[in-house]
Design a protein around this motif. Structure first.
Motif, short mmCIF file in Angstrom:
data_model
loop_
_atom_site.label_atom_id
_atom_site.label_comp_id
_atom_site.label_asym_id
_atom_site.label_seq_id
_atom_site.Cartn_x
_atom_site.Cartn_y
_atom_site.Cartn_z
N LEU A 29 56.57 -71.73 22.61
CA LEU A 29 57.26 -71.78 21.32
C LEU A 29 57.45 -70.34 20.83
N GLU A 30 58.61 -70.05 20.32
CA GLU A 30 58.88 -68.75 19.70
C GLU A 30 59.42 -69.03 18.32
N ASN A 31 58.66 -68.57 17.28
CA ASN A 31 59.05 -68.87 15.91
C ASN A 31 59.27 -70.36 15.69
N ARG A 32 58.35 -71.14 16.25
CA ARG A 32 58.32 -72.60 16.11
C ARG A 32 59.52 -73.29 16.75
N GLN A 33 60.12 -72.66 17.72
CA GLN A 33 61.21 -73.26 18.47
C GLN A 33 60.83 -73.31 19.95
N LEU A 34 61.06 -74.44 20.61
CA LEU A 34 60.86 -74.52 22.05
C LEU A 34 61.85 -73.60 22.75
N THR A 35 61.36 -72.73 23.60
CA THR A 35 62.24 -71.76 24.27
C THR A 35 62.78 -72.28 25.60
N GLY A 36 62.14 -73.31 26.17
CA GLY A 36 62.51 -73.77 27.50
C GLY A 36 61.69 -73.13 28.59
N ARG A 37 60.93 -72.07 28.26
CA ARG A 37 60.05 -71.45 29.24
C ARG A 37 58.76 -72.25 29.35
N HIS A 38 58.25 -72.41 30.57
CA HIS A 38 57.00 -73.13 30.75
C HIS A 38 56.27 -72.61 31.98
N PHE A 39 55.01 -72.94 32.03
CA PHE A 39 54.17 -72.61 33.18
C PHE A 39 53.53 -73.90 33.65
N HIS A 40 53.68 -74.23 34.93
CA HIS A 40 53.13 -75.47 35.46
C HIS A 40 52.68 -75.26 36.89
N ARG A 41 51.41 -75.54 37.15
CA ARG A 41 50.88 -75.42 38.50
C ARG A 41 49.89 -76.56 38.77
N TYR A 42 49.98 -77.10 40.01
CA TYR A 42 48.91 -77.93 40.54
C TYR A 42 48.01 -77.02 41.35
N ILE A 43 46.71 -77.31 41.35
CA ILE A 43 45.73 -76.41 41.95
C ILE A 43 44.77 -77.20 42.83
N ASN A 44 44.54 -76.67 44.03
CA ASN A 44 43.55 -77.25 44.93
C ASN A 44 42.16 -76.84 44.44
N PRO A 45 41.33 -77.82 44.02
CA PRO A 45 40.03 -77.46 43.44
C PRO A 45 38.95 -77.18 44.47
N GLU A 46 39.26 -77.44 45.73
CA GLU A 46 38.30 -77.22 46.81
C GLU A 46 37.01 -78.04 46.60
N ARG A 47 37.16 -79.22 46.05
CA ARG A 47 36.04 -80.15 45.86
C ARG A 47 36.61 -81.54 45.61
N ASP A 48 35.73 -82.55 45.62
CA ASP A 48 36.15 -83.92 45.36
C ASP A 48 36.54 -84.10 43.89
N ILE A 49 37.32 -85.14 43.63
CA ILE A 49 37.72 -85.50 42.28
C ILE A 49 37.04 -86.81 41.91
N ASP A 50 36.41 -86.86 40.74
CA ASP A 50 35.74 -88.08 40.31
C ASP A 50 36.72 -89.24 40.23
N ALA A 51 36.26 -90.44 40.62
CA ALA A 51 37.11 -91.62 40.56
C ALA A 51 37.59 -91.89 39.14
N GLY A 52 36.72 -91.66 38.16
CA GLY A 52 37.12 -91.87 36.77
C GLY A 52 38.22 -90.93 36.34
N ALA A 53 38.18 -89.70 36.85
CA ALA A 53 39.24 -88.73 36.51
C ALA A 53 40.56 -89.15 37.12
N ILE A 54 40.52 -89.66 38.36
CA ILE A 54 41.76 -90.10 39.01
C ILE A 54 42.40 -91.25 38.23
N GLU A 55 41.57 -92.12 37.66
CA GLU A 55 42.10 -93.22 36.85
C GLU A 55 42.84 -92.70 35.63
N VAL A 56 42.45 -91.54 35.14
CA VAL A 56 43.09 -90.96 33.95
C VAL A 56 44.39 -90.26 34.31
#
Length: 240
Positions: A29-56
Protein backbone atom coordinates in the motif's frame (compact mmCIF):
# COMPACT_ATOMS: atom_id res chain seq x y z
CA UNK A 1 3.53 6.29 3.55
CA UNK A 2 4.49 2.79 2.43
CA UNK A 3 2.78 -0.14 4.12
CA UNK A 4 3.18 -3.87 3.53
CA UNK A 5 0.29 -6.15 4.49
CA UNK A 6 1.88 -9.50 5.31
CA UNK A 7 0.88 -13.07 6.07
CA UNK A 8 2.72 -16.38 6.37
CA UNK A 9 1.89 -20.07 6.41
CA UNK A 10 3.97 -22.48 8.48
CA UNK A 11 4.62 -26.16 9.15
CA UNK A 12 3.03 -25.86 12.59
CA UNK A 13 2.04 -23.46 15.33
CA UNK A 14 5.12 -23.30 17.56
CA UNK A 15 8.35 -21.75 16.36
CA UNK A 16 9.93 -23.01 19.60
CA UNK A 17 9.36 -26.58 18.35
CA UNK A 18 11.39 -25.94 15.21
CA UNK A 19 8.49 -25.22 12.88
CA UNK A 20 9.30 -23.28 9.73
CA UNK A 21 7.74 -20.89 7.23
CA UNK A 22 6.43 -22.43 4.00
CA UNK A 23 4.76 -19.41 2.36
CA UNK A 24 5.10 -15.63 2.54
CA UNK A 25 2.56 -13.29 0.96
CA UNK A 26 2.77 -9.49 0.97
CA UNK A 27 0.85 -6.71 -0.79
CA UNK A 28 1.98 -3.10 -0.93
CA UNK A 29 0.00 0.00 0.00
CA UNK A 30 1.25 3.49 -0.81
CA UNK A 31 -0.71 6.31 0.84
CA UNK A 32 -3.49 3.80 1.56
CA UNK A 33 -3.76 2.73 -2.07
CA UNK A 34 -2.99 -0.75 -3.39
CA UNK A 35 -0.07 -0.35 -5.78
CA UNK A 36 -0.27 -3.77 -7.44
CA UNK A 37 3.22 -4.67 -6.20
CA UNK A 38 3.45 -7.85 -4.15
CA UNK A 39 5.89 -10.40 -2.83
CA UNK A 40 4.92 -14.08 -2.85
CA UNK A 41 7.09 -17.13 -2.30
CA UNK A 42 6.57 -20.78 -1.42
CA UNK A 43 9.45 -22.14 0.65
CA UNK A 44 10.83 -25.62 1.21
CA UNK A 45 11.00 -25.93 5.02
CA UNK A 46 13.32 -28.93 4.95
CA UNK A 47 11.12 -30.70 7.51
CA UNK A 48 7.73 -32.40 7.83
CA UNK A 49 4.48 -30.42 7.97
CA UNK A 50 2.00 -31.14 10.76
CA UNK A 51 -1.21 -32.81 9.60
CA UNK A 52 -3.23 -30.13 11.39
CA UNK A 53 -1.39 -27.40 9.51
CA UNK A 54 -2.08 -29.09 6.17
CA UNK A 55 -5.79 -29.12 7.03
CA UNK A 56 -5.60 -25.34 7.42
CA UNK A 57 -3.57 -24.33 4.35
CA UNK A 58 -3.52 -27.42 2.14
CA UNK A 59 0.21 -27.12 1.38
CA UNK A 60 2.07 -30.43 1.38
CA UNK A 61 5.72 -31.39 1.55
CA UNK A 62 5.39 -32.91 -1.91
CA UNK A 63 4.27 -29.56 -3.34
CA UNK A 64 7.17 -27.78 -1.63
CA UNK A 65 9.86 -30.31 -2.58
CA UNK A 66 11.15 -28.26 -5.55
CA UNK A 67 10.66 -24.82 -3.97
CA UNK A 68 13.57 -22.67 -2.76
CA UNK A 69 14.73 -22.76 0.85
CA UNK A 70 14.39 -19.61 2.97
CA UNK A 71 18.00 -18.56 2.48
CA UNK A 72 17.32 -18.24 -1.27
CA UNK A 73 14.46 -15.78 -0.80
CA UNK A 74 15.59 -13.91 2.32
CA UNK A 75 17.32 -11.01 0.55
CA UNK A 76 14.40 -10.38 -1.81
CA UNK A 77 12.02 -10.43 1.16
CA UNK A 78 14.08 -7.98 3.21
CA UNK A 79 14.50 -5.67 0.22
CA UNK A 80 10.72 -5.64 -0.26
CA UNK A 81 9.73 -4.88 3.34
CA UNK A 82 12.69 -2.87 4.64
CA UNK A 83 11.62 0.47 6.11
CA UNK A 84 7.90 -0.07 5.53
CA UNK A 85 5.13 -0.34 8.09
CA UNK A 86 4.12 -4.00 8.34
CA UNK A 87 0.40 -4.64 8.80
CA UNK A 88 -0.16 -8.15 10.20
CA UNK A 89 -3.03 -9.98 11.90
CA UNK A 90 -1.62 -11.48 15.11
CA UNK A 91 1.80 -10.01 14.39
CA UNK A 92 3.79 -11.85 17.12
CA UNK A 93 3.13 -15.15 15.34
CA UNK A 94 4.41 -14.09 11.90
CA UNK A 95 7.22 -11.88 13.23
CA UNK A 96 8.37 -14.67 15.53
CA UNK A 97 8.66 -17.10 12.62
CA UNK A 98 10.30 -14.56 10.31
CA UNK A 99 12.86 -13.50 12.92
CA UNK A 100 13.59 -17.16 13.62
CA UNK A 101 14.25 -17.82 9.93
CA UNK A 102 16.51 -14.77 9.68
CA UNK A 103 18.45 -15.74 12.80
CA UNK A 104 19.06 -19.21 11.34
CA UNK A 105 20.97 -17.48 8.56
CA UNK A 106 22.74 -14.97 10.78
CA UNK A 107 22.70 -15.07 14.57
CA UNK A 108 23.19 -11.29 14.55
CA UNK A 109 20.34 -10.59 12.11
CA UNK A 110 18.46 -7.34 12.73
CA UNK A 111 14.95 -8.15 14.05
CA UNK A 112 12.12 -7.03 11.81
CA UNK A 113 10.77 -4.71 14.51
CA UNK A 114 14.01 -2.72 14.16
CA UNK A 115 13.64 -2.53 10.38
CA UNK A 116 9.92 -1.82 10.22
CA UNK A 117 7.08 -0.37 12.23
CA UNK A 118 4.67 -3.18 13.14
CA UNK A 119 0.88 -2.71 13.21
CA UNK A 120 -1.10 -5.64 14.63
CA UNK A 121 -4.65 -5.62 13.29
CA UNK A 122 -5.71 -8.20 15.88
CA UNK A 123 -4.76 -5.81 18.70
CA UNK A 124 -6.52 -3.03 16.82
CA UNK A 125 -9.67 -5.11 16.35
CA UNK A 126 -9.76 -6.22 20.00
CA UNK A 127 -9.55 -2.57 21.07
CA UNK A 128 -12.39 -1.58 18.74
CA UNK A 129 -14.56 -4.66 19.35
CA UNK A 130 -13.85 -5.91 22.89
CA UNK A 131 -15.42 -9.22 23.80
CA UNK A 132 -16.18 -10.12 20.19
CA UNK A 133 -14.61 -12.57 17.78
CA UNK A 134 -11.79 -10.84 15.92
CA UNK A 135 -10.40 -13.52 13.62
CA UNK A 136 -9.84 -12.47 10.01
CA UNK A 137 -13.02 -14.31 8.97
CA UNK A 138 -15.01 -12.56 11.72
CA UNK A 139 -13.68 -9.17 10.63
CA UNK A 140 -14.58 -9.92 7.03
CA UNK A 141 -18.15 -10.55 8.12
CA UNK A 142 -18.23 -7.45 10.33
CA UNK A 143 -16.85 -5.16 7.63
CA UNK A 144 -18.60 -6.80 4.65
CA UNK A 145 -15.34 -7.91 3.00
CA UNK A 146 -15.88 -10.84 0.65
CA UNK A 147 -13.84 -13.83 1.80
CA UNK A 148 -15.89 -16.51 0.05
CA UNK A 149 -12.70 -17.72 -1.72
CA UNK A 150 -11.05 -18.57 1.59
CA UNK A 151 -11.76 -22.31 1.79
CA UNK A 152 -8.12 -22.78 2.80
CA UNK A 153 -5.66 -20.28 4.22
CA UNK A 154 -3.09 -18.90 1.78
CA UNK A 155 -0.54 -16.23 2.58
CA UNK A 156 -1.06 -14.03 -0.48
CA UNK A 157 -4.85 -14.32 -0.51
CA UNK A 158 -5.01 -13.65 3.23
CA UNK A 159 -2.75 -10.60 2.82
CA UNK A 160 -5.06 -9.27 0.11
CA UNK A 161 -8.12 -9.83 2.30
CA UNK A 162 -6.41 -8.28 5.32
CA UNK A 163 -5.52 -5.21 3.27
CA UNK A 164 -9.22 -4.68 2.53
CA UNK A 165 -10.18 -5.28 6.16
CA UNK A 166 -7.48 -2.91 7.40
CA UNK A 167 -8.43 -0.10 5.03
CA UNK A 168 -12.11 -0.47 5.91
CA UNK A 169 -11.46 -0.77 9.64
CA UNK A 170 -9.30 2.36 9.67
CA UNK A 171 -11.77 4.42 7.70
CA UNK A 172 -10.40 4.16 4.17
CA UNK A 173 -12.08 3.00 1.01
CA UNK A 174 -11.06 -0.07 -0.92
CA UNK A 175 -12.47 -1.64 -4.04
CA UNK A 176 -13.27 -5.32 -4.48
CA UNK A 177 -13.58 -7.02 -7.81
CA UNK A 178 -14.83 -10.48 -8.63
CA UNK A 179 -13.02 -12.32 -11.36
CA UNK A 180 -12.30 -15.73 -12.75
CA UNK A 181 -9.76 -18.27 -11.60
CA UNK A 182 -6.14 -17.39 -12.26
CA UNK A 183 -3.11 -19.64 -12.04
CA UNK A 184 -0.21 -18.52 -9.88
CA UNK A 185 3.46 -18.66 -10.75
CA UNK A 186 3.72 -22.08 -9.11
CA UNK A 187 1.02 -23.66 -11.25
CA UNK A 188 -1.59 -23.75 -8.50
CA UNK A 189 -4.97 -22.21 -9.19
CA UNK A 190 -5.71 -19.04 -7.29
CA UNK A 191 -9.19 -18.83 -5.82
CA UNK A 192 -11.84 -16.52 -7.15
CA UNK A 193 -12.34 -13.32 -5.26
CA UNK A 194 -10.21 -10.27 -4.69
CA UNK A 195 -8.36 -8.81 -7.65
CA UNK A 196 -5.88 -5.98 -7.38
CA UNK A 197 -6.77 -2.77 -9.13
CA UNK A 198 -4.10 -1.38 -11.47
CA UNK A 199 -1.93 1.32 -9.96
CA UNK A 200 -2.55 3.46 -13.09
CA UNK A 201 -6.31 3.61 -12.55
CA UNK A 202 -7.97 7.02 -12.29
CA UNK A 203 -8.03 8.26 -8.71
CA UNK A 204 -11.24 9.37 -7.05
CA UNK A 205 -11.47 13.18 -6.88
CA UNK A 206 -11.13 14.81 -3.47
CA UNK A 207 -13.81 17.51 -3.04
CA UNK A 208 -13.02 20.03 -0.32
CA UNK A 209 -15.80 21.57 1.77
CA UNK A 210 -16.66 25.18 0.92
CA UNK A 211 -16.39 28.00 3.47
CA UNK A 212 -20.17 28.09 3.85
CA UNK A 213 -20.30 24.33 4.41
CA UNK A 214 -17.56 24.55 7.04
CA UNK A 215 -19.40 27.40 8.76
CA UNK A 216 -22.64 25.36 8.77
CA UNK A 217 -20.74 22.40 10.21
CA UNK A 218 -19.31 24.54 13.04
CA UNK A 219 -22.76 25.98 13.75
CA UNK A 220 -24.16 22.46 14.08
CA UNK A 221 -21.35 21.53 16.49
CA UNK A 222 -22.08 24.68 18.51
CA UNK A 223 -25.74 23.69 18.80
CA UNK A 224 -24.73 20.23 20.09
CA UNK A 225 -22.35 21.82 22.61
CA UNK A 226 -25.08 24.21 23.74
CA UNK A 227 -27.20 21.19 24.66
CA UNK A 228 -24.60 20.29 27.27
CA UNK A 229 -22.41 17.70 25.56
CA UNK A 230 -19.13 18.35 23.80
CA UNK A 231 -19.38 17.03 20.21
CA UNK A 232 -17.38 13.84 19.65
CA UNK A 233 -15.94 15.38 16.48
CA UNK A 234 -14.23 18.12 18.48
CA UNK A 235 -13.11 15.69 21.17
CA UNK A 236 -11.43 13.45 18.58
CA UNK A 237 -9.77 16.30 16.71
CA UNK A 238 -8.61 18.32 19.70
CA UNK A 239 -5.50 16.16 19.98
CA UNK A 240 -4.76 15.79 16.27
Amino acid sequence: MRQIVLDTETTGLEVSQGHRIIEIGCVELENRQLTGRHFHRYINPERDIDAGAIEVHGITATFLADKPVFSAVAKDFIDFVDGAELVIHNAPFDIGFLDSELSRLDSGAVPLAQRCEITDTLVMARSRHPGQRNSLDALCQRYAVDNSSRDLHGALLDAEILADVYLTMTGGQTALALGGDDGDSQGRSRPRGLRRLPASRQRLPVIEATDSELAAHEAQLDSIAAAGKEPLWRTLHSGS
